[in-house]
Design a protein around this motif. Structure first.
Motif, mmCIF file in Angstrom:
data_model
loop_
_atom_site.group_PDB
_atom_site.id
_atom_site.type_symbol
_atom_site.label_atom_id
_atom_site.label_comp_id
_atom_site.label_asym_id
_atom_site.label_seq_id
_atom_site.Cartn_x
_atom_site.Cartn_y
_atom_site.Cartn_z
ATOM 1 N N LEU A 19 0.755 -0.980 0.070
ATOM 2 C CA LEU A 19 0.371 0.010 0.085
ATOM 3 C C LEU A 19 0.509 1.007 0.096
ATOM 4 C CD1 LEU A 19 -3.097 -1.445 2.490
ATOM 5 C CD2 LEU A 19 -3.274 -0.273 0.298
ATOM 6 N N ALA A 20 1.958 1.692 0.292
ATOM 7 C CA ALA A 20 2.798 2.529 0.816
ATOM 8 C C ALA A 20 4.210 2.162 1.075
ATOM 9 C CB ALA A 20 2.057 3.200 2.085
ATOM 10 N N LEU A 47 -2.923 6.749 2.315
ATOM 11 C CA LEU A 47 -1.764 4.703 2.022
ATOM 12 C C LEU A 47 -1.376 4.269 3.572
ATOM 13 C CD1 LEU A 47 -0.523 5.580 -1.578
ATOM 14 C CD2 LEU A 47 -2.774 4.352 -0.886
ATOM 15 N N VAL A 48 -1.270 5.402 4.517
ATOM 16 C CA VAL A 48 -0.766 4.770 5.690
ATOM 17 C C VAL A 48 -1.941 4.564 7.001
ATOM 18 C CG1 VAL A 48 0.801 5.617 7.783
ATOM 19 C CG2 VAL A 48 1.801 5.963 5.795
ATOM 20 N N ARG A 49 -2.995 4.978 6.707
ATOM 21 C CA ARG A 49 -4.387 4.862 7.635
ATOM 22 C C ARG A 49 -4.005 3.764 6.668
ATOM 23 N NH1 ARG A 49 -5.459 10.300 6.454
ATOM 24 N NH2 ARG A 49 -4.728 11.980 7.880
ATOM 25 N N ALA A 52 -2.032 1.351 8.221
ATOM 26 C CA ALA A 52 -2.357 0.282 9.230
ATOM 27 C C ALA A 52 -3.998 -0.450 9.595
ATOM 28 C CB ALA A 52 -2.294 2.053 10.407
ATOM 29 N N ALA A 53 -5.177 -0.371 9.151
ATOM 30 C CA ALA A 53 -6.021 -1.026 9.208
ATOM 31 C C ALA A 53 -6.236 -2.390 8.672
ATOM 32 C CB ALA A 53 -6.922 0.260 8.454
ATOM 33 N N ALA A 59 0.890 -3.646 13.497
ATOM 34 C CA ALA A 59 1.785 -3.374 14.165
ATOM 35 C C ALA A 59 2.304 -1.823 13.873
ATOM 36 C CB ALA A 59 2.579 -4.561 13.563
ATOM 37 N N ILE A 60 1.148 -0.929 13.227
ATOM 38 C CA ILE A 60 1.056 0.022 13.246
ATOM 39 C C ILE A 60 0.295 1.545 13.768
ATOM 40 C CG2 ILE A 60 1.312 2.016 11.117
ATOM 41 C CD1 ILE A 60 1.416 -0.971 8.778
ATOM 42 N N GLU A 61 1.122 2.451 14.361
ATOM 43 C CA GLU A 61 0.010 2.837 15.191
ATOM 44 C C GLU A 61 0.011 4.406 14.240
ATOM 45 O OE1 GLU A 61 0.045 5.187 19.345
ATOM 46 O OE2 GLU A 61 0.921 3.046 18.837
ATOM 47 N N VAL A 62 -0.359 5.137 14.185
ATOM 48 C CA VAL A 62 -0.526 6.521 13.570
ATOM 49 C C VAL A 62 -1.370 7.500 14.426
ATOM 50 C CG1 VAL A 62 -1.539 7.649 11.627
ATOM 51 C CG2 VAL A 62 -1.466 5.540 11.153
ATOM 52 N N SER A 63 -0.490 8.222 14.377
ATOM 53 C CA SER A 63 -0.616 9.547 15.553
ATOM 54 C C SER A 63 -1.447 10.564 13.798
ATOM 55 C CB SER A 63 0.224 9.748 16.462
ATOM 56 O OG SER A 63 -0.271 11.017 17.012
#
Length: 66
Positions: A19-20, A47-49, A52-53, A59-63
């Motif tokens: 995806l990214a 793409l990052v969101r 993560a979804a 394993a992916i956290e988005v702030s």
């Protein structure tokens, strides 16, 4: 946006890389995620969101704060 990955949770599925690819890569020996860009450009945010979804290991956290 700030991205954090937890290598312990990563199962090496590779969906994030698909995806990214500008933000994520995988180690060759075991497929564990490598974070290439902890603060990706705005054009990568959606793409990052999504990465993560769909991450099976969560394993992916988005702030959203920079």
């Amino acid at each position: 946006m700030k991205v954090i990955v937890d290598e312990e949770k990563c199962c090496g599925a590779g969906s994030c890389v698909l995806l990214a690819p500008e933000v994520f890569d995988q180690r060759e020996d075991d497929g564990i995620v490598i974070l290439l860009d902890a603060e990706p450009a705005a054009d990568q945010h959606a793409l990052v969101r999504e990465a993560a979804a769909v991450c099976p290991g969560a394993a992916i956290e988005v702030s959203e704060q920079a």
